[in-house]
Scaffold this active site. Structure first.
Site, PDB file in Angstrom:
ATOM      1  N   GLN A  94       0.863  -1.190   0.000  1.00 44.34           N
ATOM      2  CA  GLN A  94       0.000   0.000   0.000  1.00 44.34           C
ATOM      3  C   GLN A  94       0.896   1.236   0.000  1.00 44.34           C
ATOM      4  O   GLN A  94       0.955   1.974   0.980  1.00 44.34           O
ATOM      5  CB  GLN A  94      -0.914  -0.024   1.220  1.00 44.34           C
ATOM      6  CG  GLN A  94      -1.867  -1.212   1.214  1.00 44.34           C
ATOM      7  CD  GLN A  94      -2.878  -1.112   2.336  1.00 44.34           C
ATOM      8  OE1 GLN A  94      -3.492  -0.089   2.539  1.00 44.34           O
ATOM      9  NE2 GLN A  94      -3.032  -2.197   3.087  1.00 44.34           N
ATOM     10  N   LYS A 190       1.155  -9.528 -18.127  1.00 42.72           N
ATOM     11  CA  LYS A 190      -0.246  -9.844 -17.831  1.00 42.72           C
ATOM     12  C   LYS A 190      -1.103  -8.729 -18.416  1.00 42.72           C
ATOM     13  O   LYS A 190      -0.869  -7.573 -18.126  1.00 42.72           O
ATOM     14  CB  LYS A 190      -0.403  -9.817 -16.309  1.00 42.72           C
ATOM     15  CG  LYS A 190      -0.948 -11.059 -15.712  1.00 42.72           C
ATOM     16  CD  LYS A 190      -1.125 -11.009 -14.213  1.00 42.72           C
ATOM     17  CE  LYS A 190      -0.405  -9.976 -13.387  1.00 42.72           C
ATOM     18  NZ  LYS A 190      -0.464 -10.162 -11.966  1.00 42.72           N
TER      19      LYS A 190
END
Ligand code: R5P
Length: 310
Positions: A94, A190
């Protein structure tokens, strides 16, 4: 020098103390009936250079609170300097606002550790190197790459090895390992082509016939890792092994790894391995005790830590 440990990773703390040839400091960290944490440092630390070893791993909030309270107790006992040794720094993912009205929890945790009274931080493979800048106290971010590279050299025939980053964000880390091993590098990219469609894994680089070594900082659910392994095998890789510093391995991750086509997952002991990890047929744990111990030694002696990686 004195070394103390919370409850997150006593095995690693003991191994570090063995390396340093010092006893682990006597301290109790216990819970009141309502789960409040109570710490008692049971030896004199006045004027000492104190190192507190604690990973903020699962249960993250309890282990973070233990670290903060230990630092507070040691500061109030007149230690000369306190270094928070955090082999795995939880909350590191985070490190930015992913959307409006969201926190930057890694910064909040850095503030808490500083406010509790730490004078320095020593950590390993931070999810993002910039997190060092969240601390206004000296922060050393060590790299596991030399330990991982040594293990690869002992276990593999390097002529057929290719190092793989499981996502675009991990390329710098993968390149560092590839450089040490003098190997080629490939990347798994991805991509979600359209919202609602599942992600497509594209392999950038020719992996056919190669023994692929995936490298990453964290394996949590194991999703990134197992998907990347599948994509590599589909593209003709001979085998896929993973070297990952922090084995968070939450939820069903161990089962996912053991039933995957991964030849082996090698993690370090920054997070204390559970019994499931220890008994998994394709997971192996290597130690960071020597690296962390040497960094502690050098910090105490006011010597260079970065030269450990020259
Ligand atoms: C992401 O940026 C990290 O480097 C890891 O790839 C990620 O945290 C792994 O998570 P999981 O195992 O849940 O896919």
């Amino acid at each position: 020098m004195k070394v103390f440990a919370g409850n997150s990773n006593r095995l690693l703390a003991e191994a570090i103390c063995n390396y340093l040839n010092v006893p682990l400091g006597r301290a109790t960290v216990r819970r009141f009936a309502d789960q409040e944490i109570f710490v008692e440092i049971q030896e004199n630390v006045r004027g000492e250079d104190v190192f507190v070893v604690q990973s903020t791993s699962f249960p993250t909030n309890d282990h973070l609170m233990e670290l903060l309270i230990m630092i507070d107790a040691i500061r109030r006992s007149s230690a000369r300097r306190i270094t928070a040794v955090i082999p795995y720094f939880g909350y590191a993912r985070q490190d930015r606002k992913p959307g409006p009205r969201t926190p930057i929890s890694a910064k909040l945790v850095a503030n808490l550790i500083t406010e509790a009274g730490a004078d320095r931080v020593l950590t390993l493979d931070l999810h993002a190197g910039q997190i060092q800048g969240f601390f206004d106290i000296p922060t050393d971010n060590l790299y596991a790459v030399p330990i991982l590279a040594r293990d690869v050299k002992e276990s593999y025939n390097l002529s057929n090895v290719m190092v793989i980053s499981p996502d675009v964000g991990g390329v710098v880390r993968a390149r560092a390992l590839a450089k040490r091993l003098d190997c080629m590098l490939a990347i798994v990219d991805k991509r979600r082509e359209r919202p609602g469609e599942s992600e497509v894994m594209n392999v950038i680089g020719d992996v056919s016939g190669k023994d692929c070594l995936l490298i990453d900082d964290i394996v949590d659910s194991g999703g990134t890792l197992c998907n990347a392994a599948e994509a590599l095998l589909k593209n003709g890789a001979t085998s896929v092994t993973a070297y990952i510093t922090h084995g968070v391995l939450s939820g069903g991750a161990v089962a996912r790894v053991t039933s995957s086509s991964l030849k082996e997952l090698v993690i370090t002991d920054t997070i204390q391995p559970t019994t499931a990890v220890q008994t998994a047929h394709n997971i192996r744990v290597i130690t960071t005790a020597g690296l962390l111990g040497e960094a502690i030694n050098r910090t105490a002696a006011e010597e260079s830590v970065s030269s450990l990686f020259d």
